[in-house]
Design a protein around this motif. Structure first.
Motif, PDB file in Angstrom:
ATOM      1  N   THR A  92       0.833  -1.207   0.000  1.00  0.00           N
ATOM      2  CA  THR A  92       0.000   0.000   0.000  1.00  0.00           C
ATOM      3  C   THR A  92       0.863   1.250   0.000  1.00  0.00           C
ATOM      4  O   THR A  92       0.610   2.205  -0.745  1.00  0.00           O
ATOM      5  CB  THR A  92      -0.932   0.011   1.232  1.00  0.00           C
ATOM      6  N   THR A  96       1.055   3.848  -3.102  1.00  0.00           N
ATOM      7  CA  THR A  96       0.663   5.233  -2.842  1.00  0.00           C
ATOM      8  C   THR A  96       1.785   6.184  -3.244  1.00  0.00           C
ATOM      9  O   THR A  96       1.556   7.207  -3.901  1.00  0.00           O
ATOM     10  CB  THR A  96       0.310   5.434  -1.358  1.00  0.00           C
ATOM     11  N   LEU A 100       1.527   9.040  -6.272  1.00  0.00           N
ATOM     12  CA  LEU A 100       1.314  10.380  -5.729  1.00  0.00           C
ATOM     13  C   LEU A 100       1.858  11.439  -6.686  1.00  0.00           C
ATOM     14  O   LEU A 100       3.017  11.387  -7.098  1.00  0.00           O
ATOM     15  CB  LEU A 100       2.007  10.484  -4.372  1.00  0.00           C
ATOM     16  N   HIS A 171     -11.504   8.051   1.745  1.00  0.00           N
ATOM     17  CA  HIS A 171     -10.991   7.018   0.849  1.00  0.00           C
ATOM     18  C   HIS A 171     -11.926   6.801  -0.338  1.00  0.00           C
ATOM     19  O   HIS A 171     -11.485   6.737  -1.489  1.00  0.00           O
ATOM     20  CB  HIS A 171     -10.808   5.709   1.610  1.00  0.00           C
ATOM     21  N   GLY A 197      -8.815   7.828  -2.378  1.00  0.00           N
ATOM     22  CA  GLY A 197      -8.345   6.669  -3.125  1.00  0.00           C
ATOM     23  C   GLY A 197      -8.883   6.623  -4.541  1.00  0.00           C
ATOM     24  O   GLY A 197      -8.478   5.764  -5.325  1.00  0.00           O
ATOM     25  N   THR A 213      -4.394   8.096  -2.890  1.00  0.00           N
ATOM     26  CA  THR A 213      -3.785   6.991  -2.148  1.00  0.00           C
ATOM     27  C   THR A 213      -4.078   5.693  -2.891  1.00  0.00           C
ATOM     28  O   THR A 213      -4.932   5.649  -3.775  1.00  0.00           O
ATOM     29  CB  THR A 213      -4.356   6.903  -0.723  1.00  0.00           C
ATOM     30  N   SER A 214      -3.389   4.643  -2.511  1.00  0.00           N
ATOM     31  CA  SER A 214      -3.607   3.343  -3.134  1.00  0.00           C
ATOM     32  C   SER A 214      -5.024   2.857  -2.845  1.00  0.00           C
ATOM     33  O   SER A 214      -5.535   2.999  -1.737  1.00  0.00           O
ATOM     34  CB  SER A 214      -2.597   2.329  -2.593  1.00  0.00           C
ATOM     35  N   SER A 228      -7.111   1.678   3.910  1.00  0.00           N
ATOM     36  CA  SER A 228      -6.918   3.029   3.383  1.00  0.00           C
ATOM     37  C   SER A 228      -6.087   3.901   4.310  1.00  0.00           C
ATOM     38  O   SER A 228      -5.379   4.802   3.860  1.00  0.00           O
ATOM     39  CB  SER A 228      -8.279   3.695   3.153  1.00  0.00           C
ATOM     40  N   GLY A 231      -2.171   4.373   3.533  1.00  0.00           N
ATOM     41  CA  GLY A 231      -1.829   5.309   2.475  1.00  0.00           C
ATOM     42  C   GLY A 231      -2.106   6.750   2.866  1.00  0.00           C
ATOM     43  O   GLY A 231      -1.337   7.658   2.539  1.00  0.00           O
ATOM     44  N   GLN A 232      -3.207   6.970   3.571  1.00  0.00           N
ATOM     45  CA  GLN A 232      -3.556   8.326   4.006  1.00  0.00           C
ATOM     46  C   GLN A 232      -2.492   8.888   4.944  1.00  0.00           C
ATOM     47  O   GLN A 232      -2.110  10.064   4.839  1.00  0.00           O
ATOM     48  CB  GLN A 232      -4.912   8.320   4.698  1.00  0.00           C
ATOM     49  N   VAL A 235       0.527  10.135   3.008  1.00  0.00           N
ATOM     50  CA  VAL A 235       0.282  11.430   2.375  1.00  0.00           C
ATOM     51  C   VAL A 235       0.333  12.551   3.411  1.00  0.00           C
ATOM     52  O   VAL A 235       0.928  13.610   3.183  1.00  0.00           O
ATOM     53  CB  VAL A 235      -1.074  11.432   1.643  1.00  0.00           C
TER      54      VAL A 235
END
Length: 275
Positions: A92, A96, A100, A171, A197, A213-214, A228, A231-232, A235
């Motif tokens: 993930t 991501t 990005l 997400h 996402g 995100t992925s 989720s 990935g968040q 970021v």
């Protein structure tokens, strides 16, 4: 697409170790072509194709079913659960990072660094990520607020204007309680950012900058809220570090002051300085 398909068929193990960017470079194609090929082969995205390739490589080497998979069974030993979750989160993070848009990220960082005030909206697990971002920004001396109550989010968004920043974390990209305050902030002239996402989701129509995100794979024992969040958080950390770099002269003293103010709370006596 044929070159991508031939590459994964000829060397599943080698391709499984590559990010979407790496496979695109290897085959002389684009990241979009790699993703389209994965979907043509029946996978939701490139991350799912990588997992399948890793499984195929393991099966070819041992003749057994692959040991690493994101599918966690109710009777899995805890050691397998740890390995599967660690592997899935690594994928993930890698996907991501590969997807990005650094131009969009840089623009969002610039807006945050110069903002009078930042509001961050998120519900559920995304709300926890929103809190994580705001507490980081607060510790380097910036004014930031996280809102998980949709009514408070909207009433605060009404107070924003040009020079402020509003960030929506969702997400699915279709959470109404997050979209509404972002729309209000957008209409008021604030710079708006969506962390989602799904780059074509409804939330993006009110976002000046979109950070994707992925699209993590969920399962019965690993819901989307868990997948989720990884990935968040990546970021959010990228945003924070970027802002800290841009505001280093004020951020460094503010961060040092916050550490010093809390240092006694981490002492063995729990803050009793008279002992």
């Amino acid at each position: 697409m044929q070159r991508v398909a031939e590459a994964v068929a000829n060397d599943p193990a080698g391709c499984a170790a590559l990010t979407v960017t790496g496979l695109a470079e290897l085959t002389g194609t684009s990241e979009a072509t790699v993703v389209r090929t994965a979907r043509l082969l029946g996978y939701p995205g490139y991350r799912d194709l990588r997992l399948a390739l890793a499984g195929l490589a393991a099966q070819q080497q041992s003749g057994r079913a692959p040991a690493i998979t994101t599918d966690i069974a109710v009777d899995d030993p805890i050691a397998d659960v740890v390995a599967k979750l660690a592997y899935d989160e690594q994928q993930t993070l890698a996907d991501t990072a590969a997807g990005l848009d650094t131009v969009q990220l840089g623009a969002a960082v610039a807006a945050l660094a110069g903002a009078r005030r930042t509001d961050v909206y998120g519900i559920g697990a995304s709300g926890l990520v929103a809190q994580d971002l705001t507490q980081k920004l607060l510790r380097i001396g910036l004014i930031a607020h996280a809102h998980s109550d949709p009514h408070l989010a909207v009433t605060n968004a009404v107070q924003l204007h040009a020079g402020d920043v509003a960030i929506a974390i969702t997400h699915s990209g279709s959470t109404g309680d997050v979209i509404e305050p972002l729309r209000v902030a957008f209409d008021r002239g604030a710079t708006t950012v969506a962390i989602t996402g799904r780059p074509d989701a409804p939330v993006t129509q009110y976002a000046d900058h979109v950070l994707t995100t992925s699209t993590a794979r969920e399962s019965e024992l690993r819901p989307a809220a868990m997948s989720s969040r990884t990935g968040q958080l990546l970021v959010v950390d990228c945003l924070f570090v970027g802002v800290a770099q841009r505001t280093y002269e004020t951020a460094a003293p503010a961060l040092a002051a916050s550490y010093e103010a809390l240092a006694h709370r981490h002492s063995p006596r729990g803050g009793d300085r008279r002992a």
